[in-house]
Design a protein around this motif. Structure first.
Motif, short mmCIF file in Angstrom:
data_model
loop_
_atom_site.label_atom_id
_atom_site.label_comp_id
_atom_site.label_asym_id
_atom_site.label_seq_id
_atom_site.Cartn_x
_atom_site.Cartn_y
_atom_site.Cartn_z
N LEU A 220 7.03 13.11 -13.54
CA LEU A 220 6.16 14.19 -13.99
C LEU A 220 6.00 15.20 -12.86
CD1 LEU A 220 3.13 12.57 -15.87
CD2 LEU A 220 4.80 14.15 -16.83
N VAL A 221 6.00 16.47 -13.19
CA VAL A 221 5.76 17.55 -12.22
C VAL A 221 4.64 18.41 -12.79
CG1 VAL A 221 6.72 19.55 -11.04
CG2 VAL A 221 8.14 17.52 -11.40
N HIS A 222 3.51 18.47 -12.10
CA HIS A 222 2.38 19.25 -12.57
C HIS A 222 2.66 20.74 -12.49
CE1 HIS A 222 -1.63 21.18 -12.21
NE2 HIS A 222 -2.04 20.22 -13.01
N ASN A 223 3.31 21.18 -11.40
CA ASN A 223 3.75 22.56 -11.19
C ASN A 223 2.67 23.51 -10.71
OD1 ASN A 223 6.45 23.39 -11.16
ND2 ASN A 223 6.68 23.08 -13.35
N ASP A 224 1.44 23.05 -10.56
CA ASP A 224 0.40 23.86 -9.91
C ASP A 224 -0.64 22.93 -9.29
OD1 ASP A 224 -0.74 26.21 -8.99
OD2 ASP A 224 -1.93 26.54 -10.79
N PHE A 225 -0.17 21.93 -8.56
CA PHE A 225 -1.07 20.92 -8.02
C PHE A 225 -1.69 21.43 -6.73
CE2 PHE A 225 -2.54 17.20 -5.85
CZ PHE A 225 -2.94 16.33 -6.86
N LYS A 226 -3.01 21.59 -6.74
CA LYS A 226 -3.76 22.08 -5.58
C LYS A 226 -5.18 21.55 -5.67
CE LYS A 226 -4.78 26.41 -7.98
NZ LYS A 226 -5.02 27.86 -7.83
N LEU A 227 -5.89 21.70 -4.55
CA LEU A 227 -7.21 21.09 -4.44
C LEU A 227 -8.16 21.55 -5.53
CD1 LEU A 227 -8.92 19.16 -2.65
CD2 LEU A 227 -9.70 21.19 -1.41
N ASP A 228 -8.19 22.85 -5.84
CA ASP A 228 -9.18 23.33 -6.80
C ASP A 228 -8.76 23.14 -8.25
OD1 ASP A 228 -7.38 25.40 -7.04
OD2 ASP A 228 -8.77 26.98 -6.45
N ASN A 229 -7.67 22.43 -8.49
CA ASN A 229 -7.36 21.96 -9.83
C ASN A 229 -7.79 20.51 -10.02
OD1 ASN A 229 -6.45 24.12 -11.34
ND2 ASN A 229 -4.36 23.96 -10.58
N LEU A 230 -8.56 19.99 -9.06
CA LEU A 230 -9.12 18.65 -9.15
C LEU A 230 -10.64 18.73 -9.23
CD1 LEU A 230 -7.02 16.97 -6.33
CD2 LEU A 230 -6.80 16.45 -8.75
N MET A 231 -11.25 17.74 -9.88
CA MET A 231 -12.70 17.58 -9.87
C MET A 231 -13.00 16.25 -9.18
SD MET A 231 -13.77 18.87 -13.70
CE MET A 231 -15.47 19.23 -13.28
N PHE A 232 -14.06 16.26 -8.35
CA PHE A 232 -14.42 15.07 -7.57
C PHE A 232 -15.84 14.62 -7.93
CE2 PHE A 232 -11.24 17.35 -5.17
CZ PHE A 232 -10.44 16.35 -4.63
N ASP A 233 -16.06 13.32 -7.82
CA ASP A 233 -17.39 12.76 -8.02
C ASP A 233 -18.33 13.37 -6.97
OD1 ASP A 233 -19.71 11.17 -8.02
OD2 ASP A 233 -18.60 9.34 -8.46
N PRO A 234 -19.42 14.04 -7.38
CA PRO A 234 -20.31 14.67 -6.40
C PRO A 234 -20.92 13.68 -5.41
CG PRO A 234 -20.75 15.53 -8.59
CD PRO A 234 -19.81 14.36 -8.76
N ALA A 235 -21.02 12.42 -5.78
CA ALA A 235 -21.58 11.42 -4.88
C ALA A 235 -20.51 10.66 -4.10
CB ALA A 235 -22.42 10.42 -5.69
N ASP A 236 -19.25 10.87 -4.43
CA ASP A 236 -18.17 10.11 -3.79
C ASP A 236 -16.91 10.97 -3.72
OD1 ASP A 236 -16.29 8.34 -2.89
OD2 ASP A 236 -16.45 6.93 -4.56
N PRO A 237 -16.70 11.67 -2.60
CA PRO A 237 -15.55 12.58 -2.51
C PRO A 237 -14.20 11.88 -2.49
CG PRO A 237 -16.69 12.44 -0.40
CD PRO A 237 -17.55 11.72 -1.40
N SER A 238 -14.20 10.57 -2.47
CA SER A 238 -12.93 9.84 -2.53
C SER A 238 -12.49 9.56 -3.96
CB SER A 238 -13.04 8.51 -1.77
OG SER A 238 -13.87 7.59 -2.45
N ARG A 239 -13.33 9.95 -4.95
CA ARG A 239 -13.02 9.64 -6.36
C ARG A 239 -12.78 10.91 -7.14
NH1 ARG A 239 -14.87 8.30 -11.60
NH2 ARG A 239 -16.95 9.24 -11.34
N VAL A 240 -11.57 11.03 -7.68
CA VAL A 240 -11.20 12.17 -8.52
C VAL A 240 -11.64 11.89 -9.95
CG1 VAL A 240 -9.26 13.50 -9.46
CG2 VAL A 240 -9.27 12.83 -7.04
#
Length: 361
Positions: A220-240
């Motif tokens: 699979l190739v997402h083709n626009d993979f970058k940090l601000d295309n992810l959402m993170f748990d506000p209490a746990d930055p290690s969890r997407v």
């Protein structure tokens, strides 16, 4: 305190709520009569809204206003793709309803489940201010998610038919070169871009063609993979909690994703003062080499020696995307003022691609 994820809808991008109520009634859970809409303000491409139907919430995605490039911003494809990817990769949101009748909004659209989380763009969100290792955790989670995307068994998940993996890298260069040339031609005579002999765009295209690598693998190739295309748990930055913006996803060489991710990560502030994502230059965030090492460890595979070509391609692709958006703005097809400096940014990105090529000589 967590910042608001949405804003009032931008002028000119309002939704026809009565038409929406009519098409949604009886098709999804929620109080359709209480329908209201807000807008997710990030992103320069597709329009994304939060719909509230009483207690129920959904995310609506549609193509941008005005004419769009053939085959681009295909919401029907994106919704169908998510329906197939979600079971294999749960960070992909689940689509709920596809409406292909363009008479409702002026273009096909779909609704997907609402995911919650922090989006990291130009600065570390305040919810992570008390966590000194948050930058490292966010960065490592980003690379783990990219590796997990590339570890999906496309045959077992029935995803190989999403694209044509053989010859992928050559088609990438040809396709993006064609888009660049069309956007550049549309701007002929405007003075928005330097002349080709100064810009050096054909030099970059020629180098990419002459140094075309074989596919490293087919995933699979997402083709626009970058940090601000992810959402993170506000209490746990290690969890997407979500990976977003699947419009260009296909099957091909995973290093195309990695090269573009590193392009975003190592980019300084661009001309025009447009907001950029945090990255290697931000305090506490790891550099390029640490990201690559994290990706290699998660994937149990070495990729470093072949990366420069993919990073040049990443700069070129991003220049094309930016210039296409500017061309729409210049033609009056959108009035979003964020697009005004994008021609300068496209030229700068092309210059960065040329600089990287020179460094490899």
């Amino acid at each position: 305190m967590t910042r608001a994820e949405t804003t009032p809808v931008r002028p000119g991008e309002e939704l026809p709520l009565e038409a929406l109520r009519a098409v949604l009634r009886g098709r999804i859970p929620g109080d359709v009569d209480a329908l209201s809409a807000e807008q997710f303000p990030g992103g320069f491409s597709n329009l994304t809204y939060l719909l509230r139907l009483g207690e129920a919430e959904y995310v609506l995605r549609r193509a941008p206003l005005g004419p769009v490039a053939r085959g681009a911003h295909d919401m029907t494809r994106e919704a169908g793709l998510l329906a197939r990817v979600h079971p294999a990769l749960p960070v992909a949101p689940q689509p709920i309803l596809l409406v292909e009748d363009a008479s409702v909004l002026g273009a096909p659209f779909y609704l997907m489940e609402r995911r919650h989380g922090a989006v990291v763009r130009a600065a570390l969100p305040p919810e992570y201010a008390a966590l000194p290792d948050a930058p490292a955790q966010l960065s490592h989670a980003m690379m783990d998610t990219l590796a997990d995307l590339h570890r999906v068994d496309i045959d077992a998940a029935g995803l190989r038919s999403l694209g044509r993996p053989e010859g992928f890298n050559g088609r990438q260069v040809d396709g993006w070169a064609g888009r660049w040339r069309r956007a550049r031609t549309a701007l002929d005579g405007t003075g928005d871009l330097p002349p080709p002999e100064t810009l050096g765009d054909e030099e970059v295209i020629g180098w990419l063609e002459a140094h075309l690598p074989p596919e490293s693998a087919h995933t699979l190739v997402h083709n626009d993979f970058k940090l601000d295309n992810l959402m993170f748990d506000p209490a746990d930055p290690s969890r997407v909690t979500a990976l977003l913006d699947w419009e260009m996803t296909t099957v091909g060489d995973p290093l195309v994703d990695l090269g573009l991710t590193l392009t975003y990560w190592t980019m300084p502030q661009q001309p025009g003062g447009a907001p950029t994502q945090v990255g290697a230059a931000a305090p506490g965030f790891p550099g390029r080499d640490e990201l690559v090492a994290r990706y290699e460890a998660r994937l149990a595979r070495h990729v470093t020696s072949s990366l420069p070509w993919y990073e040049v391609l990443g700069h070129f692709k991003l220049a094309v995307i930016v210039l296409q958006i500017f061309a729409r703005y210049r033609a009056g097809q959108t009035a979003d003022p964020r697009f005004a400096p994008l021609a300068a940014q496209a030229a700068w990105l092309m210059g960065e691609a040329r600089r990287r090529i020179a460094d490899l000589a």
